[in-house]
Every structure is written in C-alpha cells, then in structure tokens.
Design an enzyme around this catalytic site. Sequence first.
Site, PDB file in Angstrom:
ATOM      1  N   ARG A  78     -16.936  -7.774 -40.566  1.00 17.35           N
ATOM      2  CA  ARG A  78     -17.276  -8.772 -41.584  1.00 17.35           C
ATOM      3  C   ARG A  78     -18.496  -9.614 -41.183  1.00 17.35           C
ATOM      4  O   ARG A  78     -18.602 -10.084 -40.057  1.00 17.35           O
ATOM      5  CB  ARG A  78     -16.063  -9.683 -41.785  1.00 17.35           C
ATOM      6  CG  ARG A  78     -16.301 -10.781 -42.798  1.00 17.35           C
ATOM      7  CD  ARG A  78     -15.041 -11.165 -43.475  1.00 17.35           C
ATOM      8  NE  ARG A  78     -14.148 -11.957 -42.631  1.00 17.35           N
ATOM      9  CZ  ARG A  78     -12.970 -12.397 -43.061  1.00 17.35           C
ATOM     10  NH1 ARG A  78     -12.540 -12.111 -44.270  1.00 17.35           N
ATOM     11  NH2 ARG A  78     -12.206 -13.107 -42.257  1.00 17.35           N
ATOM     12  N   ARG A 130     -18.216 -14.948 -38.638  1.00 18.42           N
ATOM     13  CA  ARG A 130     -17.453 -16.190 -38.637  1.00 18.42           C
ATOM     14  C   ARG A 130     -16.925 -16.459 -37.229  1.00 18.42           C
ATOM     15  O   ARG A 130     -16.460 -15.550 -36.560  1.00 18.42           O
ATOM     16  CB  ARG A 130     -16.283 -16.083 -39.615  1.00 18.42           C
ATOM     17  CG  ARG A 130     -16.711 -16.370 -41.032  1.00 18.42           C
ATOM     18  CD  ARG A 130     -15.628 -16.081 -42.005  1.00 18.42           C
ATOM     19  NE  ARG A 130     -14.311 -16.587 -41.606  1.00 18.42           N
ATOM     20  CZ  ARG A 130     -13.265 -16.596 -42.406  1.00 18.42           C
ATOM     21  NH1 ARG A 130     -13.373 -16.132 -43.635  1.00 18.42           N
ATOM     22  NH2 ARG A 130     -12.111 -17.049 -41.996  1.00 18.42           N
ATOM     23  N   LYS A 166      -9.289 -10.892 -50.253  1.00 12.11           N
ATOM     24  CA  LYS A 166      -9.113 -11.955 -51.244  1.00 12.11           C
ATOM     25  C   LYS A 166     -10.453 -12.526 -51.713  1.00 12.11           C
ATOM     26  O   LYS A 166     -10.652 -12.755 -52.900  1.00 12.11           O
ATOM     27  CB  LYS A 166      -8.256 -13.103 -50.674  1.00 12.11           C
ATOM     28  CG  LYS A 166      -6.864 -12.691 -50.246  1.00 12.11           C
ATOM     29  CD  LYS A 166      -6.032 -13.902 -49.829  1.00 12.11           C
ATOM     30  CE  LYS A 166      -6.610 -14.685 -48.671  1.00 12.11           C
ATOM     31  NZ  LYS A 166      -6.632 -13.942 -47.392  1.00 12.11           N
ATOM     32  N   ARG A 214      -4.378 -15.670 -36.403  1.00 13.09           N
ATOM     33  CA  ARG A 214      -4.380 -15.894 -37.854  1.00 13.09           C
ATOM     34  C   ARG A 214      -3.362 -14.962 -38.536  1.00 13.09           C
ATOM     35  O   ARG A 214      -2.725 -15.352 -39.508  1.00 13.09           O
ATOM     36  CB  ARG A 214      -5.787 -15.687 -38.410  1.00 13.09           C
ATOM     37  CG  ARG A 214      -6.706 -16.878 -38.076  1.00 13.09           C
ATOM     38  CD  ARG A 214      -8.177 -16.560 -38.238  1.00 13.09           C
ATOM     39  NE  ARG A 214      -8.518 -16.153 -39.576  1.00 13.09           N
ATOM     40  CZ  ARG A 214      -9.558 -15.379 -39.870  1.00 13.09           C
ATOM     41  NH1 ARG A 214     -10.345 -14.924 -38.913  1.00 13.09           N
ATOM     42  NH2 ARG A 214      -9.810 -15.061 -41.119  1.00 13.09           N
ATOM     43  N   ARG A 265      -1.042 -21.704 -48.633  1.00 14.98           N
ATOM     44  CA  ARG A 265      -0.755 -20.949 -47.425  1.00 14.98           C
ATOM     45  C   ARG A 265       0.556 -21.358 -46.776  1.00 14.98           C
ATOM     46  O   ARG A 265       0.970 -20.736 -45.796  1.00 14.98           O
ATOM     47  CB  ARG A 265      -1.882 -21.188 -46.415  1.00 14.98           C
ATOM     48  CG  ARG A 265      -2.906 -20.052 -46.329  1.00 14.98           C
ATOM     49  CD  ARG A 265      -3.957 -20.509 -45.348  1.00 14.98           C
ATOM     50  NE  ARG A 265      -4.692 -19.482 -44.694  1.00 14.98           N
ATOM     51  CZ  ARG A 265      -5.910 -19.083 -45.058  1.00 14.98           C
ATOM     52  NH1 ARG A 265      -6.477 -19.539 -46.137  1.00 14.98           N
ATOM     53  NH2 ARG A 265      -6.556 -18.198 -44.329  1.00 14.98           N
TER      54      ARG A 265
HETATM   55  P1  AMP Z   1     -10.047 -18.250 -44.854  1.00 19.90           P
HETATM   56  O1  AMP Z   1     -11.504 -18.243 -45.138  1.00 19.90           O
HETATM   57  O2  AMP Z   1      -9.209 -18.375 -46.102  1.00 19.90           O
HETATM   58  O3  AMP Z   1      -9.596 -17.104 -43.972  1.00 19.90           O
HETATM   59  O4  AMP Z   1      -9.753 -19.592 -44.020  1.00 19.90           O
HETATM   60  C1  AMP Z   1     -10.327 -19.811 -42.749  1.00 19.90           C
HETATM   61  C2  AMP Z   1      -9.566 -20.887 -42.008  1.00 19.90           C
HETATM   62  O5  AMP Z   1      -9.620 -22.116 -42.761  1.00 19.90           O
HETATM   63  C3  AMP Z   1      -8.088 -20.620 -41.817  1.00 19.90           C
HETATM   64  O6  AMP Z   1      -7.816 -19.817 -40.672  1.00 19.90           O
HETATM   65  C4  AMP Z   1      -7.538 -22.044 -41.679  1.00 19.90           C
HETATM   66  O7  AMP Z   1      -7.823 -22.581 -40.417  1.00 19.90           O
HETATM   67  C5  AMP Z   1      -8.385 -22.805 -42.694  1.00 19.90           C
HETATM   68  N1  AMP Z   1      -7.772 -22.778 -44.050  1.00 19.90           N
HETATM   69  C6  AMP Z   1      -8.283 -22.202 -45.180  1.00 19.90           C
HETATM   70  N2  AMP Z   1      -7.460 -22.386 -46.222  1.00 19.90           N
HETATM   71  C7  AMP Z   1      -6.398 -23.088 -45.753  1.00 19.90           C
HETATM   72  C8  AMP Z   1      -5.198 -23.578 -46.336  1.00 19.90           C
HETATM   73  N3  AMP Z   1      -4.909 -23.371 -47.637  1.00 19.90           N
HETATM   74  N4  AMP Z   1      -4.343 -24.261 -45.533  1.00 19.90           N
HETATM   75  C9  AMP Z   1      -4.600 -24.486 -44.237  1.00 19.90           C
HETATM   76  N5  AMP Z   1      -5.704 -24.044 -43.622  1.00 19.90           N
HETATM   77  C10 AMP Z   1      -6.609 -23.353 -44.360  1.00 19.90           C
END
Ligand code: AMP
Length: 213
Positions: free
Chosen positions: A125, A158, A13, A169, A86
């Site tokens: 990554r 990360r 994404k 996740r 989400r």
């Molecule tokens: P990502 O970079 O999109 O994989 O997000 C990393 C982490 O940030 C996720 O595992 C969640 O803990 C938090 N996070 C990111 N976007 C959201 C969202 N829309 N709702 C809730 N938690 C989020």
Amino acid sequence: MRLILLGAPGAGKGTQGALLAKGMGIQKVSTGDLLREAVRRGTELGLEAKRFMDAGELVPDDVILGMVREVLAEAKAGFVLDGFPRTLEQARGLDEILDELGIDLDAVVVLDVPDDEIVKRISGRRSCPECNAVYNVYFDPPAHAGICDRCGAALVERPDDDAATVARRLEVYRAQTEPLIEFYARSETPVRKVDGLRDVDEVQAAIREALRP
Ligand code: AMP
C-alpha cells in the site's frame, strides 16, 4: 444512501468507499483520513491521536465520536462510513447521533478478506498525503511509480503499515471491531457480506448488487 463499511485493515474499505461515494454522489467519511489530516496539520487532536495510531491502537471513543458528529451533521446527501464505528461504544454513539439527526442507516457492508491476503495488500500500500488516494504497488499501481495520479504528490507508506503494527491492528480488529457484525445483525439495519478477495471492480459490482432493494 447511508452505509457502513466494515472489514479488517487492508480489506479495501477506503478504495471501495471512494468508488461508492463517487458513484452514488454521497460523502465518504473516513475517520482514519480525518485523523491523518489532523496529525498532518499538527492540531491538538492530531497530537493526541498520533501515539495511538503509531502503536496500532484505537484512538479513544469520545475523540472519534466528537469528530464524526460534526461531519455527519453536514453530510446531507448521504454517506459511507469507512473505519467507523470500530467499537461497540462507537456503534452505540453512532445510533445516538443518527437519532439526533433523525436519520437511519440503509445497510452495513462487510468486506471479507483472509488475513494472509491482508498482510500482502498492506505491504504494497502507498497513499497520497495530499488527497488521500490509495494505491498498491502489486495490484493497483499509479501510472508513474511513486507519484499520485490525481494530484501529482509523492506517495508515501503509512507509518502504521509496518509488519508489527499491522499484526497489532489485526488483533484489535478481531477483538473490538469484528463483534460489530453481530451487533448489526441483531439490529434493524441489513448486513450484507461481500467477498473482498477479487478485483476492485468486481468487488464494487458485488457491493452494488448486495445493496439493491
Ligand atoms: P484506518 O485508516 O481506518 O486504518 O485507521 C488508521 C488508524 O487510525 C487506526 O489504526 C486507529 O489508530 C485510528 N482510527 C481510525 N478510525 C478509528 C476509529 N473509528 N476509532 C478508533 N481509532 C481509529
């Protein structure tokens, strides 16, 4: 153009969203990037979000919706949402925000990638803590190992990309986020599924094709 990119963690994404944003002159809005930035700056929101992120859990909906509302009000040229919504609650909240702003979504793009590939992608990554560029040591390495091509900062893994957190996740994705595909399938916004198991450029071309009127 106003888009949502849906897909499991590691489906691409961020990478595809960045290419769409650049190619279409729209803004990429990544809630993950916004949260990581808040964590880096040590803001109150960042401190609250960090414990959820480190555990692979979702940050509470009200925190996320407050953050997104501010950003979308400014994204006049259009946007691609990466990692948001989400949950169903967030999707309903997004509908309200769009109503308030008097705008509609053009499409939801679903990036389809099998779980075994996701685990492989995430383990390779590396990301830039300064400009958020994302690389993969196997598929898309930077020109100089460990250094960001764009801004020269040292790349990092990360903290939530370790095997146990990735497993959590993925579980959270299946339980809370995947149902959104059905939610949007029942809405007026078209849903376009794209096979994400190809080269970055091929996936990008497939997304563009899927978005043609
Ligand atoms: P990502 O970079 O999109 O994989 O997000 C990393 C982490 O940030 C996720 O595992 C969640 O803990 C938090 N996070 C990111 N976007 C959201 C969202 N829309 N709702 C809730 N938690 C989020």
